[in-house]
Design an enzyme around this catalytic site. Structure first.
Site, PDB file in Angstrom:
ATOM      1  N   THR A   1     -11.318   8.890 -13.078  1.00  0.00           N
ATOM      2  CA  THR A   1     -10.433   8.310 -12.068  1.00  0.00           C
ATOM      3  C   THR A   1     -10.787   6.874 -11.723  1.00  0.00           C
ATOM      4  O   THR A   1     -10.001   6.172 -11.114  1.00  0.00           O
ATOM      5  CB  THR A   1     -10.420   9.186 -10.803  1.00  0.00           C
ATOM      6  OG1 THR A   1      -9.336   8.804  -9.967  1.00  0.00           O
ATOM      7  CG2 THR A   1     -11.734   9.054 -10.029  1.00  0.00           C
TER       8      THR A   1
ATOM      9  N   GLU B   1       0.824  -1.215   0.000  1.00  0.00           N
ATOM     10  CA  GLU B   1       0.000   0.000   0.000  1.00  0.00           C
ATOM     11  C   GLU B   1       0.853   1.258   0.000  1.00  0.00           C
ATOM     12  O   GLU B   1       0.501   2.258  -0.621  1.00  0.00           O
ATOM     13  CB  GLU B   1      -0.935   0.001   1.212  1.00  0.00           C
ATOM     14  CG  GLU B   1      -1.861   1.187   1.304  1.00  0.00           C
ATOM     15  CD  GLU B   1      -2.910   1.230   0.200  1.00  0.00           C
ATOM     16  OE1 GLU B   1      -3.645   2.231   0.138  1.00  0.00           O
ATOM     17  OE2 GLU B   1      -2.994   0.273  -0.611  1.00  0.00           O
TER      18      GLU B   1
END
Length: 640
Positions: A618, A507
């Site tokens: 997006t 992450e």
């Protein structure tokens, strides 16, 4: 360890918050569900009025909080009455102070009167029997349904439909590429089929538990976010039966007109990017649904500055922000990631309201002071002041910059204001946030409280593709420079994958001392099927045709297939450095919308969704380039 639920909201997408259903006390058996509903209904009306009084009125004792050099910053939707400088709007800060105070007092009196009226109505309701109250509620619901049906029958205005070029095809001639593309298509079918069986209508899927997954990001578990998100991916892959199943569900089940619970909230960013974007993406078959949802989101803009709240209650129209977001500020990547969808809605409907909302945000941001030319991630929608000085091209900030560039591209490169803001922002980012590690890796850090944190998030890896996409048209003929910068970011993000046991990226990853492109904290070692690195590979492939990007993309596809595939779909993993990973049991909707779509495009020819005709929002929903000289929007003086 469970899927992280308290991470800061990403501008592009975040892990679902697994909060579960609301719980009620069980020790009072006499408090039946219908009685709870009535009490919540009364409470909803009360809180709506209180929020109105607390948030929507200017504070007369602190006018200077709003003075950002924006004498014409407006409170939208408030009628100032006749004789105002701008009819239909109310000035926050202007020369006529006396009139300002009179209007404020008039609004306060109106709210008090409405409050008293609501309390009286609540008292009258409580005098009625349970059956009478239930009948009234059903009557109101039926009334709303009928009103919405009438509105749905009203056709949208005829507008020139852009040529939908390249929605099919892209078949590679090379057998190896064709096999890889077919494998990605099979992965999509596995993800979709299991969602169809075990999670149909729910937002997402728990592939191991084999049941629907509820996440409060989308407001309710029955909004079919995966269906809306996956629809265009199914279409371009030629999965037409699956596409028709999703189409039928949306037509028959996706209903924003009636809300059966008192507090149903939507994240304005997510529902704009996912649902509005998905519904109006190039294929334009669900425009009415998109307009319905957009209208539900409009009350979020009812703030003193016009900067929208992060969430809006669909029933009351009351907005609020995330409590953790710098004293309740709005988030840059949320209020800055509305432009493409809202401009497209104004084009489709002929209604300038959507365009005006996002242009107001842009005008305000243009006039604000920015530390070091950087946009902080937080902005208070009541005061118009920046919150905590934290700037990131990853979570909280990312898609704001993406949409500046893509607003210019979607306008057929005529929106020069958006391009200038993008160029200014990128120059500040390169000067203050981009660094090279000791090992030669280029990374994008985060600016926090006056210093650079040498950490890069997986979300920030999209920027490699953004730099390449924006290379053409850059200042001082720096196209080559931005192509090289995009390639360096792609290499860094590939290294973050390559340095793990699973060949899947964490992450976020650090660049401290000897540690480079590696996650240090346990809470940063997970992979939840994110697309940003593959997205950048695809853009680099399209602009350079360097075979390494297809090689890297295939490495990622094989790793996802090996470690994330389970019998019931695909799941994220909790530790990419462990050779025996544990699954988080969530098949994210963006996995079908983005990760698999970008992989499929990576192994397709450039004639599939060519970038001179399409711009991806997006959430990877393709929107057609609007040749504004030939559209209704450009001929309407109200939206210029």
């Amino acid at each position: 360890m469970t899927t992280p639920a308290l991470l800061p909201l990403s501008g592009r997408r975040i892990p679902p918050l697994n909060l579960g259903p609301p719980s009620f006390p069980h020790h009072r058996a006499t408090l039946r569900l219908s009685e709870k509903f009535i009490l919540l209904l009364i409470l909803s009306a009360f809180i709506t009025l209180c929020f109105g009084a607390f948030f929507f009125l200017p504070d007369s004792s602190k006018h200077k909080r709003f003075d950002l050099g924006l004498e014409d910053v407006l409170i939208p939707h408030v009628d100032a009455g006749k004789g105002a400088k701008h009819p239909g709007i109310f000035l926050i800060h202007g020369p006529d102070e006396h009139r300002h105070r009179e209007e404020e007092e008039r609004l306060r009196n109106k709210i008090r009167a409405d409050h008293e009226k609501a309390l009286e109505e609540a008292k009258e309701k409580l005098k009625k029997s349970r059956e009478e109250i239930r009948a009234e509620i059903q009557t109101e619901k039926n009334k709303v349904v009928q009103e919405m049906k009438i509105r749905e029958k009203k056709p949208l205005p005829a507008v020139p439909i852009p040529n939908l070029i390249g929605t099919h095809g892209g078949d590679p001639e090379d057998n190896d590429l064709r096999e890889k593309r077919e494998k990605i298509k099979e992965m999509m079918k596995h993800a979709w089929d299991n969602y169809r069986i075990y999670g149909w209508g729910h937002n997402e899927l728990r592939p191991i538990a084999r049941k629907g997954h509820s996440t409060n990001i989308f407001g309710t578990s029955q909004m079919g976010a995966t269906i809306v998100d996956a629809l265009d991916t199914l279409y371009i892959m030629g999965l037409h039966d699956e596409f028709r199943d999703g189409q039928k569900w949306i037509e028959n089940n996706l209903d924003f007109s009636v809300v059966s619970i008192c507090f149903l909230e939507l994240s304005c960013f997510f529902d704009n990017a996912v649902d509005v974007g998905g519904l109006i993406s190039g294929f334009s078959i669900f425009k009415i649904k998109a307009v319905q949802l957009a209208e539900k989101l409009l009350p979020a803009f009812n703030t003193p500055t016009g900067i929208p709240w992060a969430m809006v209650n669909l029933k009351s129209g009351v907005g609020r922000n995330w409590g953790w977001a710098s004293a309740g500020s709005s988030i840059l990547a949320e209020f800055g990631t509305l432009h493409m969808e809202f401009v497209h809605l104004s084009y489709l409907t002929g209604n300038p309201i959507y365009y005006k909302k996002v242009m107001h945000i842009r005008k305000l941001l243009q006039k604000m002071d920015r530390p070091n030319g950087l946009y902080p991630n937080y902005l208070n929608p009541r005061t118009g002041r920046w919150g905590q000085y934290h700037t990131s091209v990853g979570g909280l900030g990312d898609s704001f910059y993406e949409y500046l560039l893509k607003a210019w591209l979607m306008s057929d490169k005529t929106d020069h204001e958006a391009r200038k803001m993008y160029d200014d922002a990128v120059e500040a980012i390169e000067k203050h946030l981009i660094r090279k590690s000791r090992g030669g890796l280029t990374f994008i850090g985060e600016w926090k409280n006056g210093h650079l944190e040498k950490k890069m998030g997986h979300l920030a890896c999209f920027a490699g593709g953004m730099f390449v996409l924006g290379a053409d048209g850059s200042r001082m003929d720096k196209a080559g420079h931005y192509l090289e910068l995009g390639a360096e970011i792609a290499r860094t993000c590939h290294e973050s994958y390559d340095r793990t046991a699973l060949k899947l990226g964490p992450e976020s990853f650090k660049f401290d001392g000897a540690v480079e492109a590696v996650a240090v904290r346990q809470a940063e070692k997970y992979y939840i099927l994110r697309p940003e690195v593959i997205e950048t590979y695809w853009y680099l492939w399209r602009f350079t045709h360097d075979p390494r990007y297809r090689e890297w993309g295939w490495e990622a596809a094989l790793a996802i297939e090996k470690y994330c595939r389970v019998s019931g779909g695909f799941s994220g993993v909790k530790d990419v450095y462990s050779s025996t990973p544990t699954h988080d049991d969530v098949q994210q909707s963006f996995f079908l919308a983005e990760t698999l779509k970008y992989l499929y495009l990576l192994f397709s020819g450039d004639d599939l969704l060519p970038l001179d005709h399409w711009v991806f929002n997006t959430e990877a929903h393709p929107l057609p380039v609007l040749h504004l000289a030939n559209t209704t929007l450009s001929r309407n003086p109200a939206v210029r």
